[in-house]
Structure formats: C-alpha cells, structure tokens
Enzyme design. Structure first.
Site, PDB file in Angstrom:
ATOM      1  N   ARG A   1       0.857  -1.186   0.000  1.00  0.00           N
ATOM      2  CA  ARG A   1       0.000   0.000   0.000  1.00  0.00           C
ATOM      3  C   ARG A   1       0.896   1.240   0.000  1.00  0.00           C
ATOM      4  O   ARG A   1       2.087   1.154   0.293  1.00  0.00           O
ATOM      5  CB  ARG A   1      -0.885   0.015   1.248  1.00  0.00           C
ATOM      6  CG  ARG A   1      -0.123  -0.254   2.539  1.00  0.00           C
ATOM      7  CD  ARG A   1      -0.851   0.162   3.815  1.00  0.00           C
ATOM      8  NE  ARG A   1      -2.173  -0.341   4.035  1.00  0.00           N
ATOM      9  CZ  ARG A   1      -2.505  -1.415   4.765  1.00  0.00           C
ATOM     10  NH1 ARG A   1      -1.562  -2.129   5.340  1.00  0.00           N
ATOM     11  NH2 ARG A   1      -3.769  -1.753   4.947  1.00  0.00           N
ATOM     12  N   THR A   2       0.308   2.371  -0.342  1.00  0.00           N
ATOM     13  CA  THR A   2       1.012   3.649  -0.200  1.00  0.00           C
ATOM     14  C   THR A   2       0.747   4.177   1.202  1.00  0.00           C
ATOM     15  O   THR A   2      -0.384   4.120   1.695  1.00  0.00           O
ATOM     16  CB  THR A   2       0.504   4.637  -1.261  1.00  0.00           C
ATOM     17  OG1 THR A   2       0.799   4.100  -2.558  1.00  0.00           O
ATOM     18  CG2 THR A   2       1.186   5.992  -1.131  1.00  0.00           C
ATOM     19  N   HIS A   3       1.789   4.642   1.875  1.00  0.00           N
ATOM     20  CA  HIS A   3       1.671   5.152   3.247  1.00  0.00           C
ATOM     21  C   HIS A   3       1.746   6.674   3.269  1.00  0.00           C
ATOM     22  O   HIS A   3       2.411   7.284   2.433  1.00  0.00           O
ATOM     23  CB  HIS A   3       2.799   4.593   4.124  1.00  0.00           C
ATOM     24  CG  HIS A   3       2.673   3.128   4.412  1.00  0.00           C
ATOM     25  ND1 HIS A   3       3.177   2.170   3.567  1.00  0.00           N
ATOM     26  CD2 HIS A   3       2.093   2.465   5.450  1.00  0.00           C
ATOM     27  CE1 HIS A   3       2.911   0.967   4.078  1.00  0.00           C
ATOM     28  NE2 HIS A   3       2.255   1.111   5.211  1.00  0.00           N
TER      29      HIS A   3
ATOM     30  N   GLU B   1       6.975   4.988  17.658  1.00  0.00           N
ATOM     31  CA  GLU B   1       6.609   5.936  18.702  1.00  0.00           C
ATOM     32  C   GLU B   1       7.689   6.007  19.792  1.00  0.00           C
ATOM     33  O   GLU B   1       8.484   5.095  19.980  1.00  0.00           O
ATOM     34  CB  GLU B   1       5.288   5.519  19.357  1.00  0.00           C
ATOM     35  CG  GLU B   1       4.116   5.578  18.417  1.00  0.00           C
ATOM     36  CD  GLU B   1       4.165   4.529  17.324  1.00  0.00           C
ATOM     37  OE1 GLU B   1       4.619   3.397  17.600  1.00  0.00           O
ATOM     38  OE2 GLU B   1       3.766   4.841  16.186  1.00  0.00           O
TER      39      GLU B   1
END
Ligand code: 8IG
Length: 273
Positions: free
Chosen positions: A89-91, A190
């Site tokens: 997928r494209t992020h 994170e």
C-alpha cells in the site's frame, strides 16, 4: 504518474479499475484484500492467481520503496468470487499526501468490490497479545491530522469496521480478540511517552496505515474488515528497541496461519452474501 491536482480522485480510480479489468480479463471483482507488513506469505493460500503485476504499472499508483511492502496487485479466483489482492500500500509517511493513500481503496470500489479487508502489521499495547497474534480492528483513532476526503465531506464513521464481518470472522476463529487501532503518521516508531498517550486515548494497537484507507472505503460504500497482526509490543513495553526487520520476521512466521484465516473468511463471505 501520480494523481495530479487536475484529476478527480474518483476518475483516477475508474481509470485504474478499467486497466485491472482489461489486463486481468476480469471486468468485475467482488472482494478486495490489502496485505500489510508481515502478511505477504498469506497470499498463496487465497486461490488461483489469474493475473498479477506491479501496482506501480497501474494508472496513478505510486511506486513502493519499503522493503517488505511488495507493491503488487493480483486477481484471484476463489470459488465463484473474484478477489482483488493488493500486496502493499502507499503510506502517508511517503509524503505524497492522503489522496494517493486512498487511491488503491477507491480503485477497489471502482472495480466493483463491495467488501474490503485491510490487514496490517501493528505494535500491541496489550501485553497479552504477543507477536504473531492476529487481532480484529473494532474501531480506529486517526492521529495523523490528515484525511483522504476533500471539502465538506461529512461522512459517518460509526460501525466503520463492520460488526457483521467481525462476527463472521469469529465463526471461523472464535479465539480472535479485537481492539482499537491508532494510526500515527510515522515513519519513526513511537516514543514510550507517545505509547502511554495512545493507551490513555483508548488504543490497543498502533500502526502507520489503515485508518485513512478505512475512511476512503466508507466514503465509497464498501463493507470493511480490519485485521492487525501483532508483530511487536509497542515502544517502551519491553526493554528492547524496535527494529523493522525483526517486525517483518515475526510477521512472516505467522503468515501461513493467517492465509488460512483469510481464505476461510473469503469462503464465509461468499456464502453469506
Ligand atoms: I509492524 O509499533 C508495526 N508497525 N507506528 N508502531 C507503529 N507502526 C508499527 C509498529 C509500531 N509495528
């Protein structure tokens, strides 16, 4: 060639869907599946490959550069269903904006898909979900500040991750737990402080995809199923640092089982629809 400011995103999706229809010889697809980090080897269990190519060769798709994100598209025949499989997928962190992120989803809708299954690799905020555990997505928190929608598109996002499809999954795999997925923009993982914040906000799973795509899928009227594969405990939950290669290795080790799960879900979808 990516989507320009001069092209309507839905026209772009229709062009990509038409190319899929012509090149695959399958004018109409029923269900789309997006395979995320760690899910690659699940592809082989899904059915007979009718056609495959690099996603970047389709109109308006952005080439993928991330190791482990294949960037390929397949048309698969399973029973009486035509399955459109996106491997990669494209992020948002690729910095093309949210419209290219949604393009694959809108293409699936334009190709005729009534249902879309989003899979991803995710960090777990629940210490009981060890690497290798698949978890149903019950809801999301979009912490990206971005949206694939344009202008005053005030769409409803209640029951975004279909309760019907979650229950259908549990008829196949009753042990499946569910949780709230929070999408960060990435690409950095994170900090432990951000994970504590995410927990306070009500998140159980953390990743860099899916929420923006699910919003676009709802706008297009598709029924949505989301499944995260826990590949690591979220930052600060163990003494260890996070590492992309390790994350992928944990995913690939579980992918056989995941392929079986997705295949059963497809069969159940076909029976009930
Ligand atoms: I796989 O711990 C995977 N993707 N943001 N945090 C975020 N994305 C991820 C993580 C994680 N694991």
């Amino acid at each position: 060639m990516t989507i320009s400011d001069y092209l309507d995103p839905f026209d772009a999706a229709r062009q990509a869907a038409q190319a899929i229809g012509e090149r695959s010889g399958t004018p109409q697809h029923d269900v789309a599946i997006v395979l995320g980090s760690g899910w690659g080897s699940a592809a082989e269990a899904l059915g007979d490959v009718v056609w495959e190519q690099e996603s970047a060769r389709l109109p308006h798709f952005v080439g993928s550069t991330v190791p482990g994100h294949g960037g390929r598209v397949r048309s698969i025949r399973r029973g009486d269903s035509n399955v459109l499989l996106f491997m990669g997928r494209t992020h948002l962190y690729e910095n093309h904006g949210a419209v290219p992120v949604a393009h694959q989803v809108r293409t699936a809708a334009a190709a005729g898909c009534h249902t879309i299954v989003f899979t991803n690799g995710a960090g777990s905020l629940n210490p009981a979900w060890l690497p290798g555990t698949p978890v149903l997505i019950s809801d999301h928190i979009n912490l990206t500040g971005a949206s694939p929608l344009d202008g005053a598109t005030f769409i409803d996002l209640t029951n975004l991750y279909s309760l019907r499809l979650r229950e259908l999954c549990r008829t196949v795999a009753p042990e499946l737990d569910e949780g709230v997925y929070i999408q960060f923009r990435g690409p950095a993982y994170e900090t432990p402080a951000e994970i504590r914040m995410a927990r306070t906000m009500g998140a159980d799973l953390v990743g860099m995809s899916t929420a923006l795509e699910a919003i676009a899928a709802r706008e297009s009227g598709m029924e949505i199923l989301g499944i995260s594969l826990v590949t690591n405990l979220a930052a600060g939950m163990t003494g260890d640092a996070l590492n992309h290669e390790e994350v992928l290795a944990h995913g690939n080790a579980s992918a056989q089982r995941l392929g079986g799960l997705l295949a059963s879900v497809l069969d159940t979808l076909a029976v009930r629809n």
